[in-house]
Design an enzyme around this catalytic site. Structure first.
Site, PDB file in Angstrom:
ATOM      1  N   ARG A   1       0.885  -1.178   0.000  1.00  0.00           N
ATOM      2  CA  ARG A   1       0.000   0.000   0.000  1.00  0.00           C
ATOM      3  C   ARG A   1       0.910   1.211   0.000  1.00  0.00           C
ATOM      4  O   ARG A   1       1.741   1.380   0.893  1.00  0.00           O
ATOM      5  CB  ARG A   1      -0.916  -0.004   1.228  1.00  0.00           C
TER       6      ARG A   1
ATOM      7  N   HIS B   1      -7.373   0.836  -6.450  1.00  0.00           N
ATOM      8  CA  HIS B   1      -7.594   0.009  -5.253  1.00  0.00           C
ATOM      9  C   HIS B   1      -8.315  -1.270  -5.703  1.00  0.00           C
ATOM     10  O   HIS B   1      -9.482  -1.502  -5.388  1.00  0.00           O
ATOM     11  CB  HIS B   1      -8.419   0.789  -4.228  1.00  0.00           C
TER      12      HIS B   1
ATOM     13  N   GLN C   1     -10.280  -3.964  -3.327  1.00  0.00           N
ATOM     14  CA  GLN C   1     -11.602  -3.569  -2.841  1.00  0.00           C
ATOM     15  C   GLN C   1     -12.670  -3.856  -3.887  1.00  0.00           C
ATOM     16  O   GLN C   1     -13.771  -4.319  -3.565  1.00  0.00           O
ATOM     17  CB  GLN C   1     -11.599  -2.069  -2.496  1.00  0.00           C
TER      18      GLN C   1
ATOM     19  N   ASP D   1     -17.268   7.034  -1.811  1.00  0.00           N
ATOM     20  CA  ASP D   1     -16.034   6.930  -1.021  1.00  0.00           C
ATOM     21  C   ASP D   1     -15.770   8.321  -0.435  1.00  0.00           C
ATOM     22  O   ASP D   1     -16.419   9.305  -0.833  1.00  0.00           O
ATOM     23  CB  ASP D   1     -14.889   6.468  -1.955  1.00  0.00           C
TER      24      ASP D   1
ATOM     25  N   CYS E   1     -16.372   1.651   0.427  1.00  0.00           N
ATOM     26  CA  CYS E   1     -15.236   0.797   0.807  1.00  0.00           C
ATOM     27  C   CYS E   1     -14.867   0.948   2.277  1.00  0.00           C
ATOM     28  O   CYS E   1     -14.221   0.074   2.839  1.00  0.00           O
ATOM     29  CB  CYS E   1     -14.042   1.095  -0.093  1.00  0.00           C
TER      30      CYS E   1
ATOM     31  N   ARG F   1     -13.458  -8.737   1.690  1.00  0.00           N
ATOM     32  CA  ARG F   1     -12.038  -8.478   1.434  1.00  0.00           C
ATOM     33  C   ARG F   1     -11.236  -9.737   1.768  1.00  0.00           C
ATOM     34  O   ARG F   1     -10.330 -10.131   1.047  1.00  0.00           O
ATOM     35  CB  ARG F   1     -11.536  -7.304   2.304  1.00  0.00           C
TER      36      ARG F   1
HETATM   37  N1  NVA Z   1     -10.025   6.546  -1.496  1.00  0.00           N
HETATM   38  C1  NVA Z   1      -9.658   6.186  -0.156  1.00  0.00           C
HETATM   39  C2  NVA Z   1      -9.866   4.735   0.066  1.00  0.00           C
HETATM   40  C3  NVA Z   1      -9.545   4.247   1.454  1.00  0.00           C
HETATM   41  C4  NVA Z   1      -9.706   2.786   1.605  1.00  0.00           C
HETATM   42  C5  NVA Z   1      -8.208   6.571   0.104  1.00  0.00           C
HETATM   43  O1  NVA Z   1      -7.380   6.394  -0.786  1.00  0.00           O
HETATM   44  O2  NVA Z   1      -7.925   7.064   1.190  1.00  0.00           O
HETATM   45  N1   CP Z   2     -11.370  -0.130   2.400  1.00  0.00           N
HETATM   46  C1   CP Z   2     -10.094  -0.208   2.817  1.00  0.00           C
HETATM   47  O1   CP Z   2      -9.163  -0.470   2.043  1.00  0.00           O
HETATM   48  O2   CP Z   2      -9.949  -0.007   4.146  1.00  0.00           O
HETATM   49  P1   CP Z   2      -8.591   0.170   4.969  1.00  0.00           P
HETATM   50  O3   CP Z   2      -7.991   1.486   4.561  1.00  0.00           O
HETATM   51  O4   CP Z   2      -9.017   0.138   6.400  1.00  0.00           O
HETATM   52  O5   CP Z   2      -7.669  -0.957   4.625  1.00  0.00           O
END
Ligand code: NVA
Ligand code: CP
Length: 304
Positions: free
Chosen positions: A107, A134, A137, A222, A262, A290
Site C-alpha cells: 500500500r 484500489h 476492494q 467513497d 469501501c 475483502r
Molecule cells: N479513497 C480512499 C480509500 C480508502 C480505503 C483513500 O485512498 O484514502
Molecule cells: N477499504 C479499505 O481499504 O480499508 P482500509 O484502509 O481500512 O484498509
C-alpha cells in the site's frame, strides 16, 4: 536461464475476464469454508510480506487473518520500522523482500512506486491501494453484488463523489465485468481521463448525483478526501456539497438498488447515516469479503 516473471495484481485489468470470474467463484467457496470453521492449510510454509506506507484497518486485517487461518504467515512492515522509511530505495526493498517472501502486498502513494516495486520483485505483488487504484476492494465489491443480486453484467453502477483510486478501479471493472458505469463527480474531481477514454461507451461522466442515480442497480461512494489529500479537506467539503449519497439520491435508483462504500466512511459527508445504516447498504459484507476475495487472489497468484 532467466526465471519466469511472476504475475502481479496492480490493477483489475491485470487479470482476464475468465480469471476474474474464476477468482470470484473461488472467493465464494473460500467464504463458505471459512464461515463453516474449516481451516485448510492452503498456505502452509508460505509467507506474505505486507508493506504499508499508509494507514489501514480492513486491508491489513483481512490479509493477516486470512494467511493465519489458511496455514500461512504474514509479516506487517510499516515505514516506521523498516529501512524503507529511512530512505532505502523501493527497488532494493523489492529485491530483498521478494527473496524471502512468497508474495508481497504493498500500500503506497504514487502508482509508479508499486510499478517499480513489482518490476524488481521475484514474487507476485498485490496492490493494497495506491493513489491511482484500489483493485482488491473492487474484487470484494463485485463478490458482494453477486451474493446479493446475482451477476453484475449488464447492470448500471453509479459512482458518486471523488474520481479517486476506487473510481478508477471501478472504471476498469466496468470493462472486465461488463457493466455500465455512470460517474457523478464535481468539476475538477473527475477520474483519470485516459481510463475513461479507453473504457468506451461503458462509462458516462456527469456532474449531478441525483441525475446519475436514475434507475441505478448499485450506488457506490467513497471519502471526499483520500489519504494524502487531508490538507485539502476544507476546500473539498465545499466542492463536494451536493455529492452526498442520501435518501434523495437513492430515491432515483431502482427500488432494490444496493449501496456500497469501501470504508472508512464519514457519516454526514459523502454518505448520510440513514443510508449507510439503512437496508440498501451492504458495506459490512463488502468489508468481510475483502478476506475471501483476497485469499482467492493469493491462492491464484501463488499457483501462477
Ligand atoms: N479513497 C480512499 C480509500 C480508502 C480505503 C483513500 O485512498 O484514502
Ligand atoms: N477499504 C479499505 O481499504 O480499508 P482500509 O484502509 O481500512 O484498509
Amino acid at each position: 536461464m532467466t526465471a519466469a516473471r511472476p504475475r502481479h495484481f496492480l490493477a483489475v485489468s491485470d487479470l482476464s475476464r475468465e480469471e476474474l470470474q474464476a477468482l470470484l467463484t473461488r472467493a465464494a467457496q473460500m467464504k463458505r469454508l471459512l464461515r463453516a470453521g474449516e481451516r485448510p492449510t492452503l498456505f502452509r510454509g508460505r509467507v506474505l510480506a505486507m508493506v504499508f506506507e499508509k494507514s489501514s484497518t480492513r486491508t491489513r486485517v483481512s490479509f493477516e487473518a486470512g494467511m493465519a487461518k489458511l496455514g500461512g504467515h504474514a509479516i506487517f512492515l510499516s515505514p516506521r520500522d523498516t529501512q524503507l522509511g529511512r530512505g532505502e530505495p523501493i527497488e532494493d526493498t523489492a529485491r530483498i523482500v521478494s527473496r524471502m517472501a512468497d508474495a508481497i502486498v504493498l500500500r503506497t502513494f504514487g502508482h509508479d512506486r508499486i510499478e517499480t516495486f513489482a518490476a524488481h520483485s521475484q514474487v507476485p505483488v498485490i496492490n493494497a491501494l495506491t493513489d491511482y487504484q484500489h483493485p482488491c476492494q473492487v474484487l470484494a465489491d463485485i463478490q458482494t453484488y453477486l451474493e446479493h443480486r446475482g451477476t453484475i453484467s449488464g447492470r448500471t453502477v453509479v459512482w458518486v463523489g471523488d474520481g479517486n483510486n476506487m473510481c478508477n478501479s471501478f472504471i476498469e471493472a466496468a470493462e472486465r465485468f461488463d457493466f455500465t458505469l455512470r460517474i457523478a463527480a464535481p468539476p475538477g474531481y473527475e477520474p483519470d481521463a485516459r481510463l475513461i477514454e479507453s473504457s468506451g461507451a461503458r462509462v458516462e461522466l456527469l456532474h449531478d448525483a441525483h441525475q446519475a442515480a436514475h434507475e441505478a442497480d448499485l450506488i457506490v461512494t467513497d471519502v471526499w478526501a483520500s489519504m494524502g489529500h487531508e490538507d485539502e479537506r476544507a476546500r473539498r467539503l465545499e466542492d463536494f456539497s451536493g455529492f452526498q449519497v442520501n435518501a434523495r439520491v437513492i430515491s432515483a435508483a431502482k427500488p432494490d438498488a444496493l449501496v456500497m462504500h469501501c470504508l472508512p466512511a464519514h457519516r454526514g459527508e459523502e454518505i448520510s447515516t440513514e443510508v449507510l445504516e439503512g437496508p440498501a447498504s451492504v458495506v459490512w459484507d463488502e468489508a468481510e469479503n475483502r478476506l475471501h476475495a483476497q485469499m482467492a487472489l493469493v491462492e491464484f497468484l501463488l499457483e501462477c
